[in-house]
Design a protein around this motif. Structure first.
Motif, PDB file in Angstrom:
ATOM      1  N   VAL A 276      48.856  14.264  62.610  1.00 40.08           N
ATOM      2  CA  VAL A 276      47.360  14.401  62.592  1.00 40.08           C
ATOM      3  C   VAL A 276      46.774  14.069  61.656  1.00 40.08           C
ATOM      4  O   VAL A 276      46.988  14.502  60.590  1.00 40.08           O
ATOM      5  CB  VAL A 276      47.101  15.871  63.304  1.00 40.08           C
ATOM      6  N   TYR A 277      45.766  13.149  61.581  1.00 42.40           N
ATOM      7  CA  TYR A 277      44.807  12.774  60.637  1.00 42.40           C
ATOM      8  C   TYR A 277      43.462  13.520  60.482  1.00 42.40           C
ATOM      9  O   TYR A 277      42.979  13.702  59.552  1.00 42.40           O
ATOM     10  CB  TYR A 277      44.873  11.215  60.403  1.00 42.40           C
TER      11      TYR A 277
ATOM     12  N   HIS B  86      45.146   1.952  60.842  1.00 40.16           N
ATOM     13  CA  HIS B  86      43.821   2.062  60.339  1.00 40.16           C
ATOM     14  C   HIS B  86      42.806   2.398  61.513  1.00 40.16           C
ATOM     15  O   HIS B  86      42.916   1.987  62.708  1.00 40.16           O
ATOM     16  CB  HIS B  86      43.429   0.655  59.764  1.00 40.16           C
ATOM     17  N   ASN B  87      41.679   3.367  61.171  1.00 38.83           N
ATOM     18  CA  ASN B  87      40.988   3.571  62.121  1.00 38.83           C
ATOM     19  C   ASN B  87      39.583   3.423  61.745  1.00 38.83           C
ATOM     20  O   ASN B  87      38.957   4.324  60.886  1.00 38.83           O
ATOM     21  CB  ASN B  87      41.144   5.028  62.297  1.00 38.83           C
ATOM     22  N   PRO B  88      38.965   2.346  61.942  1.00 36.12           N
ATOM     23  CA  PRO B  88      37.515   2.134  61.495  1.00 36.12           C
ATOM     24  C   PRO B  88      36.578   2.913  62.561  1.00 36.12           C
ATOM     25  O   PRO B  88      35.111   3.325  61.977  1.00 36.12           O
ATOM     26  CB  PRO B  88      37.433   0.541  61.904  1.00 36.12           C
ATOM     27  N   ALA B  89      37.103   3.560  63.493  1.00 38.56           N
ATOM     28  CA  ALA B  89      36.093   4.473  64.241  1.00 38.56           C
ATOM     29  C   ALA B  89      35.601   5.785  63.574  1.00 38.56           C
ATOM     30  O   ALA B  89      34.429   6.549  63.862  1.00 38.56           O
ATOM     31  CB  ALA B  89      36.395   4.663  65.555  1.00 38.56           C
TER      32      ALA B  89
ATOM     33  N   THR C 112      37.628   7.130  68.676  1.00 38.57           N
ATOM     34  CA  THR C 112      38.903   6.706  68.170  1.00 38.57           C
ATOM     35  C   THR C 112      39.680   6.061  69.429  1.00 38.57           C
ATOM     36  O   THR C 112      40.243   5.077  69.458  1.00 38.57           O
ATOM     37  CB  THR C 112      39.750   7.527  67.450  1.00 38.57           C
ATOM     38  N   PHE C 113      39.590   6.714  70.392  1.00 40.41           N
ATOM     39  CA  PHE C 113      40.357   6.482  71.705  1.00 40.41           C
ATOM     40  C   PHE C 113      39.660   5.346  72.326  1.00 40.41           C
ATOM     41  O   PHE C 113      40.334   4.593  72.949  1.00 40.41           O
ATOM     42  CB  PHE C 113      40.166   7.860  72.752  1.00 40.41           C
ATOM     43  N   SER C 114      38.290   5.333  72.395  1.00 43.00           N
ATOM     44  CA  SER C 114      37.686   4.159  72.861  1.00 43.00           C
ATOM     45  C   SER C 114      37.968   2.702  71.976  1.00 43.00           C
ATOM     46  O   SER C 114      38.309   1.740  72.713  1.00 43.00           O
ATOM     47  CB  SER C 114      36.153   4.453  72.741  1.00 43.00           C
ATOM     48  N   HIS C 115      38.015   2.898  70.769  1.00 33.03           N
ATOM     49  CA  HIS C 115      38.312   1.753  69.888  1.00 33.03           C
ATOM     50  C   HIS C 115      39.801   1.499  70.100  1.00 33.03           C
ATOM     51  O   HIS C 115      40.086   0.302  70.388  1.00 33.03           O
ATOM     52  CB  HIS C 115      38.045   2.021  68.378  1.00 33.03           C
TER      53      HIS C 115
ATOM     54  N   GLY D 119      46.587   8.541  64.360  1.00 34.70           N
ATOM     55  CA  GLY D 119      47.678   8.730  64.709  1.00 34.70           C
ATOM     56  C   GLY D 119      47.827   8.618  66.364  1.00 34.70           C
ATOM     57  O   GLY D 119      48.720   9.028  66.930  1.00 34.70           O
ATOM     58  N   ILE D 120      46.695   8.014  66.864  1.00 37.80           N
ATOM     59  CA  ILE D 120      46.557   7.884  68.245  1.00 37.80           C
ATOM     60  C   ILE D 120      47.716   6.661  68.956  1.00 37.80           C
ATOM     61  O   ILE D 120      47.955   7.004  70.176  1.00 37.80           O
ATOM     62  CB  ILE D 120      45.157   7.362  68.752  1.00 37.80           C
TER      63      ILE D 120
END
Length: 217
Positions: free
Chosen positions: A55-56, A14-17, A131-134, A24-25
Motif C-alpha cells: 500500500v502506497y 507510477h501513479n500520476p493521479a 487512481t482507480f479511474s486513471h 499498488g492498484i
C-alpha cells in the motif's frame, strides 16, 4: 459456500493521479499459499494485510479495517462484458477474487471462513478514486462505477493464516441487521437519504458512525 478464485498482490506502478507517485492498484494472481496478517493502524502500520502486497497511499488505504479487499469474479465478468475487454483477477485492485459469494450483499460485521484457518470480517465498501479511474482508462469511470453500486468489500482479519486459490469461503456469522456493503456504498455516494439506516449496524466503523451522526443531525 463460495470459492477463492485467486489471491492477488501488487505490482508497483507510477501513479500520476496522486502525489504519492506510486500505486499498488495493479494486482496480479500468485501461485501457492499467501499469508494474511493484521497490518495495524492505517498510517503507521504495515499497510496491506496480505504479505507480499503493498500500500502506497497509506492515508486512504490499508490498515486493520481495510486489510483485505475482495471483489467477485461474477461482477468482473459483468463489467468485462459491458466494457468489451477481459478483466483478469486483481484488475480492480482486489486482493481476493471470489466466486459464489454475495460480496455486495454481505452485511457489515459478517464473518467469512477462508481455507483452513483464516477468518475475515466485512467492514466497508470500496469508494472509487482518481487512481482507480486513471488505471481503468475508461471515460467517466468513477461515475459509471458509482452508478452500478457493486463496489466490493474491504475486510478485517479476525484470524490470521494462509489462503490460496481454490480455498472454500464460508459465511460463518451473519449479523441480524440489513446493512449491506451495497447499502453503505449507495448511502455514502448517490443516496444520502439512506444514511440513517446505516446506524443499525454495530460493526459500522466508529469514525464513519460519528460522521453520519453529524451529517444527519
Amino acid at each position: 459456500m463460495g470459492e477463492l478464485v485467486s489471491v492477488n498482490v501488487a505490482v508497483p506502478r507510477h501513479n500520476p493521479a496522486k502525489s504519492t507517485g506510486t500505486t499498488g492498484i495493479d494486482k496480479r494472481p500468485v501461485d501457492g499459499p499467501v499469508r494474511l496478517r493484521r497490518p495495524g493502524p492505517k498510517t503507521t502500520g504495515l499497510g496491506s494485510g496480505v504479505i507480499g502486497d503493498a500500500v502506497y497511499d497509506v492515508r486512504h488505504h490499508g490498515g486493520d479495517e481495510q486489510a483485505v479487499y475482495a471483489y467477485a469474479r461474477e461482477d468482473l465478468d459483468a463489467w468485462g462484458a459491458e466494457l468489451g475487454r477481459e478483466l483478469t483477477g486483481g484488475m480492480f485492485g482486489e486482493n481476493l477474487t471470489t466466486s459464489g459469494v454475495d460480496v455486495n450483499g454481505a452485511r457489515l460485521g459478517e464473518r467469512w471462513h477462508v481455507g483452513d484457518t483464516v477468518v475475515l470480517a466485512v467492514t466497508v465498501p470500496r469508494i472509487p478514486c482518481d487512481t482507480f479511474s486513471h488505471w481503468m482508462g475508461e471515460p467517466g469511470w468513477t461515475k459509471r462505477f458509482t452508478a452500478k453500486a457493486v463496489p466490493g468489500s474491504y475486510l478485517s482479519i479476525v484470524e490470521e493464516g494462509e489462503v490460496q486459490a481454490g480455498d472454500t469461503i464460508t459465511v460463518v456469522d451473519r449479523p441480524d441487521h440489513d446493512v449491506t456493503i451495497g447499502l453503505v456504498f449507495r448511502a455514502l455516494t448517490l443516496e444520502p437519504e439512506l444514511l440513517p439506516l446505516l446506524l443499525a449496524a454495530d460493526a459500522l466503523p466508529t469514525d464513519m458512525r460519528e460522521k453520519i451522526e453529524r451529517r444527519i443531525g
